[in-house]
Design a protein around this motif. Sequence first.
Motif, PDB file in Angstrom:
ATOM      1  N   TYR A 346      96.539  40.298 -96.952  1.00 40.28           N
ATOM      2  CA  TYR A 346      97.908  39.949 -96.546  1.00 40.28           C
ATOM      3  C   TYR A 346      98.810  41.160 -96.698  1.00 40.28           C
ATOM      4  CZ  TYR A 346      97.085  34.961 -96.047  1.00 40.28           C
ATOM      5  OH  TYR A 346      96.651  33.751 -95.600  1.00 40.28           O
ATOM      6  N   ARG A 349     100.076  42.939-100.096  1.00 41.69           N
ATOM      7  CA  ARG A 349      99.124  42.616-101.170  1.00 41.69           C
ATOM      8  C   ARG A 349      98.105  43.742-101.212  1.00 41.69           C
ATOM      9  NH1 ARG A 349      98.998  36.938-103.022  1.00 41.69           N
ATOM     10  NH2 ARG A 349     101.226  36.584-103.053  1.00 41.69           N
ATOM     11  N   ASN A 373      90.810  26.976-105.679  1.00 43.24           N
ATOM     12  CA  ASN A 373      92.151  27.160-105.103  1.00 43.24           C
ATOM     13  C   ASN A 373      92.451  28.644-104.989  1.00 43.24           C
ATOM     14  OD1 ASN A 373      93.302  24.367-106.996  1.00 43.24           O
ATOM     15  ND2 ASN A 373      92.983  24.461-104.809  1.00 43.24           N
ATOM     16  N   GLY A 374      92.974  29.016-103.852  1.00 40.00           N
ATOM     17  CA  GLY A 374      93.359  30.423-103.666  1.00 40.00           C
ATOM     18  C   GLY A 374      92.187  31.318-103.336  1.00 40.00           C
ATOM     19  N   SER A 375      90.988  30.723-103.123  1.00 40.53           N
ATOM     20  CA  SER A 375      89.824  31.577-102.850  1.00 40.53           C
ATOM     21  C   SER A 375      89.847  32.115-101.423  1.00 40.53           C
ATOM     22  CB  SER A 375      88.523  30.813-103.118  1.00 40.53           C
ATOM     23  OG  SER A 375      88.498  29.637-102.336  1.00 40.53           O
ATOM     24  N   GLY A 376      90.649  31.505-100.532  1.00 41.06           N
ATOM     25  CA  GLY A 376      90.777  32.059 -99.176  1.00 41.06           C
ATOM     26  C   GLY A 376      90.285  31.135 -98.072  1.00 41.06           C
ATOM     27  N   LYS A 377      90.158  29.830 -98.372  1.00 39.19           N
ATOM     28  CA  LYS A 377      89.637  28.884 -97.358  1.00 39.19           C
ATOM     29  C   LYS A 377      90.592  28.777 -96.160  1.00 39.19           C
ATOM     30  CE  LYS A 377      89.516  25.641-100.479  1.00 39.19           C
ATOM     31  NZ  LYS A 377      89.948  26.399-101.642  1.00 39.19           N
ATOM     32  N   SER A 378      91.873  28.557 -96.463  1.00 37.14           N
ATOM     33  CA  SER A 378      92.842  28.412 -95.356  1.00 37.14           C
ATOM     34  C   SER A 378      92.962  29.723 -94.592  1.00 37.14           C
ATOM     35  CB  SER A 378      94.222  28.011 -95.881  1.00 37.14           C
ATOM     36  OG  SER A 378      94.121  26.780 -96.539  1.00 37.14           O
ATOM     37  N   THR A 379      92.875  30.847 -95.306  1.00 38.63           N
ATOM     38  CA  THR A 379      92.956  32.153 -94.635  1.00 38.63           C
ATOM     39  C   THR A 379      91.780  32.307 -93.677  1.00 38.63           C
ATOM     40  OG1 THR A 379      93.975  33.009 -96.638  1.00 38.63           O
ATOM     41  CG2 THR A 379      93.159  34.634 -95.069  1.00 38.63           C
TER      42      THR A 379
HETATM   43  N1  LIG Z   1     101.495  34.516 -96.639  1.00 38.75           N
HETATM   44  C1  LIG Z   1     100.823  35.030 -97.676  1.00 38.75           C
HETATM   45  N2  LIG Z   1     101.191  36.227 -98.158  1.00 38.75           N
HETATM   46  C2  LIG Z   1     100.517  36.765 -99.198  1.00 38.75           C
HETATM   47  N3  LIG Z   1      99.485  36.169 -99.820  1.00 38.75           N
HETATM   48  C3  LIG Z   1      99.086  34.975 -99.384  1.00 38.75           C
HETATM   49  C4  LIG Z   1      99.733  34.329 -98.292  1.00 38.75           C
HETATM   50  N4  LIG Z   1      99.117  33.147 -98.074  1.00 38.75           N
HETATM   51  C5  LIG Z   1      98.122  33.059 -99.000  1.00 38.75           C
HETATM   52  N5  LIG Z   1      98.115  34.145 -99.780  1.00 38.75           N
HETATM   53  C6  LIG Z   1      97.181  34.441-100.892  1.00 38.75           C
HETATM   54  O1  LIG Z   1      95.872  34.477-100.344  1.00 38.75           O
HETATM   55  C7  LIG Z   1      94.956  33.846-101.224  1.00 38.75           C
HETATM   56  C8  LIG Z   1      94.158  32.801-100.449  1.00 38.75           C
HETATM   57  O2  LIG Z   1      95.028  31.778-100.027  1.00 38.75           O
HETATM   58  P1  LIG Z   1      94.492  30.537 -99.198  1.00 38.75           P
HETATM   59  O3  LIG Z   1      95.640  29.664 -98.876  1.00 38.75           O
HETATM   60  O4  LIG Z   1      93.646  31.018 -98.088  1.00 38.75           O
HETATM   61  O5  LIG Z   1      93.548  29.851-100.296  1.00 38.75           O
HETATM   62  P2  LIG Z   1      92.840  28.427-100.269  1.00 38.75           P
HETATM   63  O6  LIG Z   1      91.425  28.682-100.701  1.00 38.75           O
HETATM   64  O7  LIG Z   1      93.027  27.750 -98.961  1.00 38.75           O
HETATM   65  O8  LIG Z   1      93.640  27.698-101.414  1.00 38.75           O
HETATM   66  P3  LIG Z   1      93.881  26.135-101.692  1.00 38.75           P
HETATM   67  O9  LIG Z   1      92.567  25.515-102.065  1.00 38.75           O
HETATM   68  O10 LIG Z   1      94.797  26.188-102.854  1.00 38.75           O
HETATM   69  O11 LIG Z   1      94.490  25.556-100.465  1.00 38.75           O
HETATM   70  C9  LIG Z   1      95.754  33.293-102.361  1.00 38.75           C
HETATM   71  O12 LIG Z   1      95.596  34.138-103.475  1.00 38.75           O
HETATM   72  C10 LIG Z   1      97.192  33.321-101.888  1.00 38.75           C
HETATM   73  O13 LIG Z   1      98.044  33.625-102.959  1.00 38.75           O
END
Ligand SMILES: Nc1ncnc2c1ncn2[C@@H]1O[C@H](COP(=O)(O)OP(=O)(O)OP(=O)(O)O)[C@@H](O)[C@H]1O
Length: 554
Positions: A346, A349, A373-379
């Motif tokens: 990101y 970051r 949580n926060g591992s990057g699934k949504s990303t």
């Molecule tokens: N817009 C953004 N800018 C900077 N960092 C981000 C942004 N969105 C997410 N992150 C960071 O990227 C990492 C992955 O986020 P992501 O939402 O992909 O995780 P996730 O596995 O889907 O989490 P969850 O299970 O909590 O939904 C996290 O550490 C988050 O802090």
Amino acid sequence: MSDARPLATIVRATGPDGRRRLALLAALTIAGGLAEFASLAALLSLLRGWFGATGARLDGGPLALFAVAILAAGAIRLALLAATERLAFDTGHRILVAVQRRVLARDWLSHVAARASGPVAAVELVDAWLFGALLPWLRAGTAIVLAAFIVAGLLWVDPLAATVASLLLGGLFALVWLAIRPALRRAGDAIADGYEERVAAIQENVGALRELILADAREAAAEHFRIIDRRLTRARVQLTVIGSTPRILVESIGLLLLVCLAAWLASRPGGAVAALPTLATLALGAQRLLPLFQAIGQASGNAAAMRSLSARVAALIDTPDLRAEPRADPLPFTRELRLDQVGFTYPERDAPVLDRLDLVIRAGERIALTGRNGSGKSTLADLVMGLLPPTNGRMFVDGVELTPHQLRAWQRNVAHVPQSPFLADASIARNIAFAVAEPDHVRVVEAARLAGLHDFIMVLPRGYETRVGDRGQLLSGGQRQRLALARALYAPAPLLVLDEASSALDPETEQHLLRALDALQAGGTTILLIAHRPAMLAGCDRVLRIERGALVPA
Ligand SMILES: Nc1ncnc2c1ncn2[C@@H]1O[C@H](COP(=O)(O)OP(=O)(O)OP(=O)(O)O)[C@@H](O)[C@H]1O
């Protein structure tokens, strides 16, 4: 941004129509100036004839000429007022539309990196700029030209008196303006910041009301808002008061000068009677000049402050506009989507969220993604959907590399059910067929049935026409999720991505969702779902886990 650039950016955004209106205003202003000059000349000739050597004699010709000149000047002033207001409000409208177009033109990455309250605060900012900068500046622009014609007229009537008065007034004006400039600039910055902070605070208070109630923090939130609004209000008062100083000074000193002038003219040979035509013409000129000086004073008083507002308004539109691109045909997706050594970091970051990740999604597969949580699934889901561009590595669809200009065509293959769906304050039908001008009711009902929502909708008094409230707050969390699912199913796509779409569903509804997914998969839909619950994982062909930015089998 330099001082000249904001204006150039804004003028560009107003388009050819805005420039045409500006040209009309300029032409009207010149005509107005000529009429002012003519009315002074007509008055002088009338009065000189009247109080001339042959004694008091009222001549019909010069009187009619004066009447025509003064009425024409009045009519042009009215036309100028109309042209100024129309140009200003039309410009405000165009800029707001331009801002919205640019908000919509942002790609997903710019959107997630931007301040959410920005577009809302932009409306207030444009309004403040319209009334505080554009209108006063347009009025001042026309006033400067009109005043120049009147001053030229007065110089012609009495060069010495007019020169002395102009130098004195102009010098005083410049001195005061230079003295108050820093304070005004500070007030302008405080106002622009204040608008943004105020909108952000209102959004926070509305969005987090439940949390504020439970934390007993409503008083603190109200106090936070009070401090922000107080600061903004103070800056606005400061701007008005300090900004009015040049105008008030010029008004009072101008009157004083006029009286001194009268005394001086009356003391010349011939006395008051000989001085009368000149004095009356100068008085008419001064009477005409005073409101013009007021307009110039007001605008110049605000100029330093409003420059920062103009720069912010220009910055709002100094980004790429939404481009009307022909709708791309969906990119053929019959075999696989391949991610090859894909990484993503990101902006702002240091550490990558995903690092050299390999993944092949075969058409027709159902894959689950899990991970902490926060591992990057949504990303990863955003990358798969073509919303985020990989910072490293490459992606291929049926062997064809996904380049930035093919993203639109790829996105057309995707339907998405987000973790927290956005629901508009509209009917259920409108929310299912979201952003579709003419919803197809049969398909709306079919999508609702598939999402397990139809029976619930049918017991509502207004059925599919029931409004869901702001952000869907009249529905339960599970109902909102099912509505989001129905939205994704309304326009079926080859790839369905579900981001924790069953987290708020009860076991029975979850079973219904699983049956719907079975039916979709049987029809050839590829499904990528982010899930944790065993029931959702059970029906998948593969379950993958994200760990330290890479994928491992779960
Ligand atoms: N817009 C953004 N800018 C900077 N960092 C981000 C942004 N969105 C997410 N992150 C960071 O990227 C990492 C992955 O986020 P992501 O939402 O992909 O995780 P996730 O596995 O889907 O989490 P969850 O299970 O909590 O939904 C996290 O550490 C988050 O802090």
